[in-house]
Scaffold this motif. Sequence first.
Motif, PDB file in Angstrom:
ATOM      1  N   GLN A  16       0.896  -1.225   0.002  1.00 37.00           N
ATOM      2  CA  GLN A  16       0.114   0.118   0.045  1.00 37.00           C
ATOM      3  C   GLN A  16       0.765   1.197  -0.052  1.00 37.00           C
ATOM      4  OE1 GLN A  16      -3.109  -0.154   2.839  1.00 37.00           O
ATOM      5  NE2 GLN A  16      -4.153   1.309   1.721  1.00 37.00           N
ATOM      6  N   THR A  42      -5.396   1.067  -8.250  1.00 39.24           N
ATOM      7  CA  THR A  42      -6.213   1.440  -7.424  1.00 39.24           C
ATOM      8  C   THR A  42      -6.284   0.041  -6.550  1.00 39.24           C
ATOM      9  OG1 THR A  42      -8.122   0.462  -8.739  1.00 39.24           O
ATOM     10  CG2 THR A  42      -7.519   2.970  -8.448  1.00 39.24           C
ATOM     11  N   SER A  62      -3.451   7.377  -1.929  1.00 39.20           N
ATOM     12  CA  SER A  62      -4.436   6.070  -2.065  1.00 39.20           C
ATOM     13  C   SER A  62      -3.649   5.098  -3.103  1.00 39.20           C
ATOM     14  CB  SER A  62      -5.698   6.360  -2.526  1.00 39.20           C
ATOM     15  OG  SER A  62      -5.796   7.285  -3.595  1.00 39.20           O
ATOM     16  N   GLY A  63      -4.336   4.062  -3.110  1.00 36.73           N
ATOM     17  CA  GLY A  63      -3.838   3.127  -4.222  1.00 36.73           C
ATOM     18  C   GLY A  63      -2.748   2.007  -3.510  1.00 36.73           C
TER      19      GLY A  63
END
Length: 108
Positions: free
Chosen positions: A69, A90, A74-75
């Motif tokens: 991560q 994603t 994000s993603g």
Amino acid sequence: MTDLAALIERLEKASEPDKKLWMDAYEAIHGRQNITLRWGRFLVLIDVGAWLDAAVMLVPEGRLWSVGQRTNASGFVACTSQSHKSCIGTTSALALSIAALKAGLADA
């Protein structure tokens, strides 16, 4: 743009795994002539939603890979031992699939 580059672009734009996209990725990596028992195992994995396990099957044989991560974003991020460049997706499965296809593109 090559077919493989276009497929990578489709994976980069995807927000979640998709069976058709994964089948196209498998064919791009392993070739149409390699529809064997391995293909059957691959289909079972995507049918049950084991996307990351299916993505591992896309990594070219003999390559190391990693996925994790992203921090402060994000993603997910993944890479293979071929390029040492990070690929972002994603989901962890999408990130690893992108890295696997980019390794294949580097081999071409």
